[in-house]
Motif scaffolding. Sequence first.
Motif, PDB file in Angstrom:
ATOM      1  N   ALA A  98       0.832  -1.204   0.000  1.00 27.51           N
ATOM      2  CA  ALA A  98       0.000   0.000   0.000  1.00 27.51           C
ATOM      3  C   ALA A  98       0.867   1.254   0.000  1.00 27.51           C
ATOM      4  CB  ALA A  98      -0.945  -0.002   1.206  1.00 27.51           C
ATOM      5  N   GLY A  99       1.929   1.245   0.775  1.00 24.93           N
ATOM      6  CA  GLY A  99       2.831   2.396   0.816  1.00 24.93           C
ATOM      7  C   GLY A  99       3.485   2.679  -0.527  1.00 24.93           C
ATOM      8  N   VAL A 100       3.891   1.636  -1.198  1.00 26.86           N
ATOM      9  CA  VAL A 100       4.527   1.813  -2.508  1.00 26.86           C
ATOM     10  C   VAL A 100       3.507   2.289  -3.534  1.00 26.86           C
ATOM     11  CG1 VAL A 100       5.754   0.620  -4.358  1.00 26.86           C
ATOM     12  CG2 VAL A 100       6.364   0.178  -1.986  1.00 26.86           C
ATOM     13  N   TYR A 101       2.289   1.774  -3.447  1.00 24.03           N
ATOM     14  CA  TYR A 101       1.251   2.245  -4.365  1.00 24.03           C
ATOM     15  C   TYR A 101       0.874   3.702  -4.071  1.00 24.03           C
ATOM     16  CZ  TYR A 101       0.615  -2.050  -6.921  1.00 24.03           C
ATOM     17  OH  TYR A 101       0.822  -3.131  -7.748  1.00 24.03           O
ATOM     18  N   ALA A 102       0.968   4.138  -2.828  1.00 28.12           N
ATOM     19  CA  ALA A 102       0.734   5.553  -2.528  1.00 28.12           C
ATOM     20  C   ALA A 102       1.767   6.412  -3.263  1.00 28.12           C
ATOM     21  CB  ALA A 102       0.793   5.803  -1.018  1.00 28.12           C
ATOM     22  N   ASP A 103       3.003   5.944  -3.297  1.00 30.90           N
ATOM     23  CA  ASP A 103       4.041   6.655  -4.061  1.00 30.90           C
ATOM     24  C   ASP A 103       3.702   6.667  -5.547  1.00 30.90           C
ATOM     25  OD1 ASP A 103       5.524   7.126  -1.781  1.00 30.90           O
ATOM     26  OD2 ASP A 103       6.914   5.463  -2.127  1.00 30.90           O
ATOM     27  N   LEU A 104       3.196   5.554  -6.051  1.00 28.81           N
ATOM     28  CA  LEU A 104       2.848   5.469  -7.462  1.00 28.81           C
ATOM     29  C   LEU A 104       1.681   6.411  -7.785  1.00 28.81           C
ATOM     30  CD1 LEU A 104       3.520   4.140 -10.162  1.00 28.81           C
ATOM     31  CD2 LEU A 104       1.965   2.274  -9.550  1.00 28.81           C
ATOM     32  N   VAL A 105       0.709   6.502  -6.898  1.00 26.84           N
ATOM     33  CA  VAL A 105      -0.401   7.444  -7.103  1.00 26.84           C
ATOM     34  C   VAL A 105       0.144   8.861  -7.229  1.00 26.84           C
ATOM     35  CG1 VAL A 105      -2.424   8.506  -5.993  1.00 26.84           C
ATOM     36  CG2 VAL A 105      -2.173   6.008  -6.007  1.00 26.84           C
ATOM     37  N   ARG A 106       1.078   9.221  -6.360  1.00 22.45           N
ATOM     38  CA  ARG A 106       1.664  10.569  -6.392  1.00 22.45           C
ATOM     39  C   ARG A 106       2.460  10.834  -7.660  1.00 22.45           C
ATOM     40  NH1 ARG A 106       2.375   9.436  -0.909  1.00 22.45           N
ATOM     41  NH2 ARG A 106       4.485   8.703  -1.172  1.00 22.45           N
ATOM     42  N   SER A 107       2.977   9.793  -8.268  1.00 16.47           N
ATOM     43  CA  SER A 107       3.883   9.952  -9.416  1.00 16.47           C
ATOM     44  C   SER A 107       3.199   9.841 -10.768  1.00 16.47           C
ATOM     45  CB  SER A 107       4.991   8.889  -9.343  1.00 16.47           C
ATOM     46  OG  SER A 107       5.720   9.021  -8.156  1.00 16.47           O
ATOM     47  N   THR A 109      -0.556  10.126 -13.414  1.00 15.76           N
ATOM     48  CA  THR A 109      -1.768  10.875 -13.721  1.00 15.76           C
ATOM     49  C   THR A 109      -2.705   9.976 -14.525  1.00 15.76           C
ATOM     50  OG1 THR A 109      -0.838  11.744 -15.784  1.00 15.76           O
ATOM     51  CG2 THR A 109      -0.547  13.098 -13.799  1.00 15.76           C
ATOM     52  N   GLY A 110      -3.925  10.435 -14.696  1.00 13.59           N
ATOM     53  CA  GLY A 110      -4.876   9.769 -15.579  1.00 13.59           C
ATOM     54  C   GLY A 110      -5.157   8.330 -15.220  1.00 13.59           C
ATOM     55  N   ALA A 111      -5.209   7.491 -16.248  1.00 18.08           N
ATOM     56  CA  ALA A 111      -5.553   6.078 -16.069  1.00 18.08           C
ATOM     57  C   ALA A 111      -4.527   5.353 -15.202  1.00 18.08           C
ATOM     58  CB  ALA A 111      -5.672   5.388 -17.425  1.00 18.08           C
ATOM     59  N   ARG A 112      -3.267   5.726 -15.317  1.00 18.60           N
ATOM     60  CA  ARG A 112      -2.237   5.071 -14.489  1.00 18.60           C
ATOM     61  C   ARG A 112      -2.455   5.404 -13.018  1.00 18.60           C
ATOM     62  NH1 ARG A 112       2.475   6.190 -18.792  1.00 18.60           N
ATOM     63  NH2 ARG A 112       2.335   4.189 -19.868  1.00 18.60           N
ATOM     64  N   ARG A 113      -2.831   6.641 -12.734  1.00 21.81           N
ATOM     65  CA  ARG A 113      -3.115   7.020 -11.343  1.00 21.81           C
ATOM     66  C   ARG A 113      -4.340   6.258 -10.839  1.00 21.81           C
ATOM     67  NH1 ARG A 113      -3.093  13.082  -9.460  1.00 21.81           N
ATOM     68  NH2 ARG A 113      -0.906  12.559  -9.184  1.00 21.81           N
ATOM     69  N   ALA A 114      -5.357   6.156 -11.652  1.00 19.82           N
ATOM     70  CA  ALA A 114      -6.567   5.425 -11.245  1.00 19.82           C
ATOM     71  C   ALA A 114      -6.237   3.965 -10.947  1.00 19.82           C
ATOM     72  CB  ALA A 114      -7.634   5.527 -12.319  1.00 19.82           C
ATOM     73  N   SER A 115      -5.419   3.349 -11.775  1.00 18.03           N
ATOM     74  CA  SER A 115      -5.024   1.967 -11.550  1.00 18.03           C
ATOM     75  C   SER A 115      -4.209   1.837 -10.263  1.00 18.03           C
ATOM     76  CB  SER A 115      -4.211   1.460 -12.740  1.00 18.03           C
ATOM     77  OG  SER A 115      -3.779   0.138 -12.517  1.00 18.03           O
ATOM     78  N   ALA A 116      -3.288   2.764 -10.028  1.00 15.61           N
ATOM     79  CA  ALA A 116      -2.481   2.733  -8.806  1.00 15.61           C
ATOM     80  C   ALA A 116      -3.359   2.933  -7.574  1.00 15.61           C
ATOM     81  CB  ALA A 116      -1.389   3.802  -8.865  1.00 15.61           C
ATOM     82  N   ALA A 117      -4.345   3.821  -7.677  1.00 14.54           N
ATOM     83  CA  ALA A 117      -5.260   4.039  -6.554  1.00 14.54           C
ATOM     84  C   ALA A 117      -6.080   2.781  -6.283  1.00 14.54           C
ATOM     85  CB  ALA A 117      -6.169   5.232  -6.844  1.00 14.54           C
ATOM     86  N   GLY A 118      -6.481   2.083  -7.330  1.00 19.91           N
ATOM     87  CA  GLY A 118      -7.198   0.825  -7.157  1.00 19.91           C
ATOM     88  C   GLY A 118      -6.339  -0.224  -6.470  1.00 19.91           C
ATOM     89  N   ALA A 119      -5.073  -0.297  -6.870  1.00 19.70           N
ATOM     90  CA  ALA A 119      -4.150  -1.249  -6.242  1.00 19.70           C
ATOM     91  C   ALA A 119      -3.917  -0.884  -4.776  1.00 19.70           C
ATOM     92  CB  ALA A 119      -2.830  -1.284  -7.003  1.00 19.70           C
ATOM     93  N   LEU A 120      -3.798   0.397  -4.486  1.00 23.55           N
ATOM     94  CA  LEU A 120      -3.649   0.864  -3.108  1.00 23.55           C
ATOM     95  C   LEU A 120      -4.863   0.452  -2.282  1.00 23.55           C
ATOM     96  CD1 LEU A 120      -2.566   2.554  -0.753  1.00 23.55           C
ATOM     97  CD2 LEU A 120      -3.362   4.593  -1.951  1.00 23.55           C
ATOM     98  N   ARG A 121      -6.051   0.676  -2.828  1.00 23.95           N
ATOM     99  CA  ARG A 121      -7.281   0.313  -2.131  1.00 23.95           C
ATOM    100  C   ARG A 121      -7.325  -1.193  -1.851  1.00 23.95           C
ATOM    101  NH1 ARG A 121     -10.611   1.425  -5.884  1.00 23.95           N
ATOM    102  NH2 ARG A 121     -10.845  -0.730  -6.536  1.00 23.95           N
TER     103      ARG A 121
END
Length: 179
Positions: A98-107, A109-121
Amino acid sequence: MSDDGEKTELAAFQAALAAEHAAVYGYGVVGGRVDDRRRSEAKAAYDAHRARRDALAREVRDLGGRPVAASAAYALPFAVHDPADAVRLAARLEQRVAGVYADLVRSTTGARRASAAGALREAAVRAVAWSGQSVAFPGLAERAGEGTGTGTDTGTGTDTGTGTGAAGAAPSGSAATAR
């Protein structure tokens, strides 16, 4: 996106990929020690991390990178002797992912951010299922006192920045050892 932004995004994807490699390894240990009642839960998490790992490898290639390889073995953050230890390890793996995916969300945008947020969740939900506890900001709260994915975490025996052990396990033989 600027070259620096693309490098940051690629580094975040590589860190997430490394975390997934470590989680897959860790769930191999969890599956071997968890009791029968939770074995199907461990198998489902193992499969989910394998799928995320494969998707991340594709993303890294799409970004022009060479996916970081899994280590042959990882040093666990603590010894896993019984089902209770296996449950604790599973919770730790999910918190780290989850911590690493939080970093990915911050890094991203767009569909990649949405996917990272889903993985974090997904990781946060699994962490709660394993630990029985939740936090207000999954992926962030667990990292209090830890690195932000850009350096070595000396407090838990994990390496969060070299792309090797971000999910709670460090490569075997590294300076980060089980504590």
